[in-house]
Design a protein around this motif. Structure first.
Motif, PDB file in Angstrom:
ATOM      1  N   VAL A  72       0.845  -1.192   0.000  1.00 30.11           N
ATOM      2  CA  VAL A  72       0.000   0.000   0.000  1.00 30.11           C
ATOM      3  C   VAL A  72       0.879   1.240   0.000  1.00 30.11           C
ATOM      4  CG1 VAL A  72      -1.812   1.257   1.232  1.00 30.11           C
ATOM      5  CG2 VAL A  72      -1.756  -1.248   1.317  1.00 30.11           C
ATOM      6  N   VAL A  73       0.554   2.217  -0.837  1.00 28.78           N
ATOM      7  CA  VAL A  73       1.245   3.497  -0.828  1.00 28.78           C
ATOM      8  C   VAL A  73       0.270   4.578  -0.384  1.00 28.78           C
ATOM      9  CG1 VAL A  73       0.808   3.888  -3.320  1.00 28.78           C
ATOM     10  CG2 VAL A  73       2.662   5.123  -2.160  1.00 28.78           C
ATOM     11  N   ASP A  74       0.710   5.377   0.591  1.00 27.11           N
ATOM     12  CA  ASP A  74      -0.063   6.514   1.093  1.00 27.11           C
ATOM     13  C   ASP A  74       0.535   7.766   0.466  1.00 27.11           C
ATOM     14  OD1 ASP A  74      -1.307   8.526   2.507  1.00 27.11           O
ATOM     15  OD2 ASP A  74      -0.524   7.930   4.470  1.00 27.11           O
ATOM     16  N   VAL A  75      -0.185   8.359  -0.461  1.00 27.11           N
ATOM     17  CA  VAL A  75       0.324   9.501  -1.234  1.00 27.11           C
ATOM     18  C   VAL A  75      -0.027  10.804  -0.519  1.00 27.11           C
ATOM     19  CG1 VAL A  75       0.187  10.725  -3.431  1.00 27.11           C
ATOM     20  CG2 VAL A  75       0.173   8.219  -3.395  1.00 27.11           C
ATOM     21  N   GLY A  76       1.011  11.577  -0.178  1.00 26.23           N
ATOM     22  CA  GLY A  76       0.808  12.828   0.549  1.00 26.23           C
ATOM     23  C   GLY A  76       0.416  12.578   1.993  1.00 26.23           C
ATOM     24  N   THR A  77       1.206  11.786   2.689  1.00 25.64           N
ATOM     25  CA  THR A  77       0.836  11.317   4.024  1.00 25.64           C
ATOM     26  C   THR A  77       0.819  12.410   5.085  1.00 25.64           C
ATOM     27  OG1 THR A  77       1.252   9.549   5.634  1.00 25.64           O
ATOM     28  CG2 THR A  77       3.181  10.653   4.712  1.00 25.64           C
ATOM     29  N   GLY A  78       1.513  13.516   4.854  1.00 22.87           N
ATOM     30  CA  GLY A  78       1.509  14.597   5.843  1.00 22.87           C
ATOM     31  C   GLY A  78       2.159  14.157   7.146  1.00 22.87           C
ATOM     32  N   ALA A  79       1.403  14.193   8.228  1.00 17.43           N
ATOM     33  CA  ALA A  79       1.920  13.768   9.534  1.00 17.43           C
ATOM     34  C   ALA A  79       1.780  12.267   9.744  1.00 17.43           C
ATOM     35  CB  ALA A  79       1.190  14.523  10.646  1.00 17.43           C
ATOM     36  N   GLY A  80       1.445  11.533   8.676  1.00 17.72           N
ATOM     37  CA  GLY A  80       1.358  10.081   8.765  1.00 17.72           C
ATOM     38  C   GLY A  80      -0.037   9.522   8.611  1.00 17.72           C
ATOM     39  N   PHE A  81      -0.950  10.310   8.043  1.00 19.79           N
ATOM     40  CA  PHE A  81      -2.347   9.886   7.936  1.00 19.79           C
ATOM     41  C   PHE A  81      -2.761   9.716   6.473  1.00 19.79           C
ATOM     42  CE2 PHE A  81      -2.119  12.581  11.814  1.00 19.79           C
ATOM     43  CZ  PHE A  81      -2.242  11.549  12.731  1.00 19.79           C
ATOM     44  N   PRO A  82      -3.397   8.599   6.161  1.00 19.24           N
ATOM     45  CA  PRO A  82      -3.863   7.534   7.054  1.00 19.24           C
ATOM     46  C   PRO A  82      -2.873   6.402   7.273  1.00 19.24           C
ATOM     47  CG  PRO A  82      -4.719   7.112   4.878  1.00 19.24           C
ATOM     48  CD  PRO A  82      -3.924   8.402   4.776  1.00 19.24           C
ATOM     49  N   GLY A  83      -1.680   6.464   6.646  1.00 23.05           N
ATOM     50  CA  GLY A  83      -0.813   5.312   6.582  1.00 23.05           C
ATOM     51  C   GLY A  83      -0.328   4.761   7.903  1.00 23.05           C
ATOM     52  N   LEU A  84       0.098   5.636   8.827  1.00 18.38           N
ATOM     53  CA  LEU A  84       0.670   5.104  10.061  1.00 18.38           C
ATOM     54  C   LEU A  84      -0.373   4.406  10.934  1.00 18.38           C
ATOM     55  CD1 LEU A  84       3.647   6.349  12.016  1.00 18.38           C
ATOM     56  CD2 LEU A  84       1.632   5.624  13.288  1.00 18.38           C
ATOM     57  N   PRO A  85      -1.532   5.017  11.205  1.00 19.00           N
ATOM     58  CA  PRO A  85      -2.547   4.256  11.950  1.00 19.00           C
ATOM     59  C   PRO A  85      -2.939   2.952  11.262  1.00 19.00           C
ATOM     60  CG  PRO A  85      -3.111   6.570  11.951  1.00 19.00           C
ATOM     61  CD  PRO A  85      -1.964   6.406  10.999  1.00 19.00           C
ATOM     62  N   LEU A  86      -2.996   2.951   9.939  1.00 12.65           N
ATOM     63  CA  LEU A  86      -3.325   1.713   9.225  1.00 12.65           C
ATOM     64  C   LEU A  86      -2.230   0.667   9.407  1.00 12.65           C
ATOM     65  CD1 LEU A  86      -4.829   3.104   5.896  1.00 12.65           C
ATOM     66  CD2 LEU A  86      -6.066   1.988   7.762  1.00 12.65           C
ATOM     67  N   ALA A  87      -0.968   1.096   9.415  1.00 14.12           N
ATOM     68  CA  ALA A  87       0.131   0.151   9.630  1.00 14.12           C
ATOM     69  C   ALA A  87       0.056  -0.469  11.023  1.00 14.12           C
ATOM     70  CB  ALA A  87       1.469   0.853   9.430  1.00 14.12           C
ATOM     71  N   VAL A  88      -0.356   0.335  12.004  1.00 15.85           N
ATOM     72  CA  VAL A  88      -0.529  -0.182  13.363  1.00 15.85           C
ATOM     73  C   VAL A  88      -1.664  -1.195  13.412  1.00 15.85           C
ATOM     74  CG1 VAL A  88      -1.215   0.452  15.718  1.00 15.85           C
ATOM     75  CG2 VAL A  88       0.457   1.855  14.485  1.00 15.85           C
ATOM     76  N   LEU A  89      -2.755  -0.892  12.745  1.00 17.54           N
ATOM     77  CA  LEU A  89      -3.957  -1.734  12.810  1.00 17.54           C
ATOM     78  C   LEU A  89      -3.913  -2.928  11.864  1.00 17.54           C
ATOM     79  CD1 LEU A  89      -6.551   1.184  12.906  1.00 17.54           C
ATOM     80  CD2 LEU A  89      -5.993  -0.343  14.812  1.00 17.54           C
ATOM     81  N   CYS A  90      -3.047  -2.876  10.858  1.00 18.38           N
ATOM     82  CA  CYS A  90      -2.989  -3.938   9.837  1.00 18.38           C
ATOM     83  C   CYS A  90      -1.558  -4.438   9.710  1.00 18.38           C
ATOM     84  CB  CYS A  90      -3.486  -3.408   8.490  1.00 18.38           C
ATOM     85  SG  CYS A  90      -5.105  -2.607   8.547  1.00 18.38           S
ATOM     86  N   PRO A  91      -1.047  -5.177  10.690  1.00 23.40           N
ATOM     87  CA  PRO A  91       0.370  -5.560  10.714  1.00 23.40           C
ATOM     88  C   PRO A  91       0.790  -6.507   9.595  1.00 23.40           C
ATOM     89  CG  PRO A  91      -0.847  -6.676  12.469  1.00 23.40           C
ATOM     90  CD  PRO A  91      -1.772  -5.655  11.880  1.00 23.40           C
ATOM     91  N   GLN A  92      -0.174  -7.140   8.906  1.00 22.17           N
ATOM     92  CA  GLN A  92       0.159  -8.062   7.821  1.00 22.17           C
ATOM     93  C   GLN A  92       0.182  -7.375   6.462  1.00 22.17           C
ATOM     94  OE1 GLN A  92       1.161 -11.124   8.714  1.00 22.17           O
ATOM     95  NE2 GLN A  92       0.780 -10.364  10.785  1.00 22.17           N
ATOM     96  N   THR A  93       0.028  -6.056   6.450  1.00 21.80           N
ATOM     97  CA  THR A  93       0.021  -5.269   5.208  1.00 21.80           C
ATOM     98  C   THR A  93       1.238  -4.355   5.202  1.00 21.80           C
ATOM     99  OG1 THR A  93      -2.400  -5.316   5.238  1.00 21.80           O
ATOM    100  CG2 THR A  93      -1.362  -3.716   3.778  1.00 21.80           C
ATOM    101  N   GLU A  94       1.864  -4.188   4.044  1.00 21.74           N
ATOM    102  CA  GLU A  94       3.062  -3.345   3.922  1.00 21.74           C
ATOM    103  C   GLU A  94       2.672  -1.939   3.454  1.00 21.74           C
ATOM    104  OE1 GLU A  94       7.069  -2.921   1.146  1.00 21.74           O
ATOM    105  OE2 GLU A  94       5.878  -4.762   1.054  1.00 21.74           O
ATOM    106  N   PHE A  95       3.209  -0.922   4.129  1.00 21.65           N
ATOM    107  CA  PHE A  95       2.856   0.458   3.818  1.00 21.65           C
ATOM    108  C   PHE A  95       4.106   1.284   3.495  1.00 21.65           C
ATOM    109  CE2 PHE A  95      -0.603  -1.148   6.354  1.00 21.65           C
ATOM    110  CZ  PHE A  95      -1.724  -0.594   5.783  1.00 21.65           C
ATOM    111  N   ILE A  96       4.006   2.062   2.417  1.00 17.93           N
ATOM    112  CA  ILE A  96       4.984   3.103   2.092  1.00 17.93           C
ATOM    113  C   ILE A  96       4.264   4.434   2.216  1.00 17.93           C
ATOM    114  CG2 ILE A  96       6.482   4.093   0.330  1.00 17.93           C
ATOM    115  CD1 ILE A  96       7.468   1.422   1.356  1.00 17.93           C
ATOM    116  N   LEU A  97       4.780   5.311   3.077  1.00 17.66           N
ATOM    117  CA  LEU A  97       4.164   6.619   3.318  1.00 17.66           C
ATOM    118  C   LEU A  97       4.987   7.665   2.579  1.00 17.66           C
ATOM    119  CD1 LEU A  97       2.946   4.789   5.488  1.00 17.66           C
ATOM    120  CD2 LEU A  97       3.147   6.658   7.115  1.00 17.66           C
ATOM    121  N   LEU A  98       4.367   8.317   1.624  1.00 16.75           N
ATOM    122  CA  LEU A  98       5.069   9.207   0.706  1.00 16.75           C
ATOM    123  C   LEU A  98       4.741  10.663   1.023  1.00 16.75           C
ATOM    124  CD1 LEU A  98       6.837   8.452  -1.779  1.00 16.75           C
ATOM    125  CD2 LEU A  98       4.795   8.802  -3.194  1.00 16.75           C
ATOM    126  N   ASP A  99       5.786  11.488   1.147  1.00 19.83           N
ATOM    127  CA  ASP A  99       5.549  12.919   1.348  1.00 19.83           C
ATOM    128  C   ASP A  99       6.719  13.712   0.775  1.00 19.83           C
ATOM    129  OD1 ASP A  99       3.385  14.578   3.001  1.00 19.83           O
ATOM    130  OD2 ASP A  99       5.306  15.632   3.124  1.00 19.83           O
TER     131      ASP A  99
END
Length: 234
Positions: A72-99
């Motif tokens: 999953v790529v989070d485009v324009g994550t800012g302070a980490g939203f929504p990617g970081l909370p999603l990474a915490v809640l979905c540990p079996q999914t890979e996240f790249i947070l882009l800013d």
């Protein structure tokens, strides 16, 4: 209610099960966000309860759509939203947070390290430049409060593989914006759009997920340079 009580209750309303460690990690990130926000403009929301409702629970509404094993790529994550909370809640999914702002990326990576997350990385890059080496390599893209949908789809759809999905988090009443972006969506490979309404627990705020399924490859000339995307959106 305390921020902890709000978070637990809200997550229980959105998800089939809530990991106690996820609650602790989100509360720790809230404390980091508030402390860093004293010296860096990360968010206008500084009340602990409002961070829970306006940030964490809003982001958590996306968690049921995150597939185990997906990239999953989070485009324009800012302070980490929504990617970081999603990474915490979905540990079996890979996240790249882009800013595009280095200071925000450094803050997020400090948070990732502090929480011990192994499924999440923040990357300093502009989306249209990141696409050059990462074209159609993600299963899912997400974005929250970044840009008009006509601009946003040109930044995100080139990153998603054919068969993948894009979830844009928008305010309720965004139907006209979605209609205006129809040509852009069709041009970039996602002609079908679905609107999914939801209400953020404990806030009463109605929100909208704009869901796009990518069914065709994005033409090679996209994305264009950002100034061109912004000045003459598709």
């Amino acid at each position: 209610m305390t921020d902890r009580e709000l978070l637990i209750s809200g997550l229980q309303a959105l998800l089939p099960s809530v990991c106690p460690q996820a609650v602790e990690d989100l509360l720790r990130f809230s404390a980091m966000l508030r402390e860093t926000n004293k010296v860096m403009n990360l968010t206008a929301v500084t009340d602990p309860n409002e961070i829970v409702t306006r940030h964490f629970l809003d982001c958590a509404a996306l968690a049921p759509y995150m597939q185990p094993g997906a990239r999953v790529v989070d485009v324009g994550t800012g302070a980490g939203f929504p990617g970081l909370p999603l990474a915490v809640l979905c540990p079996q999914t890979e996240f790249i947070l882009l800013d595009a702002l280095r200071k925000r990326v450094d803050f997020i990576n400090e948070g990732i390290a502090s929480l011990g997350l192994v499924n999440c990385t923040a990357v300093h890059a502009r989306a249209e430049e990141f696409a050059a080496d990462n074209r159609e390599s993600f299963d899912i893209a997400v974005s929250r409060a970044v840009a008009d949908l006509r601009v946003l789809v040109e930044l995100t759809l080139p990153l998603i593989r054919v068969g993948g999905s894009f979830y844009a988090m928008k305010a309720a009443g965004c139907e006209a914006e979605v209609q205006a972006a129809r040509h852009a969506c069709e041009t970039l490979g996602a002609p079908e759009t679905q609107l999914i309404s939801y209400t953020v627990p404990h806030s009463g705020v109605d929100r909208m997920l704009v869901f796009l399924k990518k069914s065709l490859p994005t033409p090679a000339q996209y994305p264009r340079r950002f100034k061109k995307i912004q000045s003459t959106p598709l």
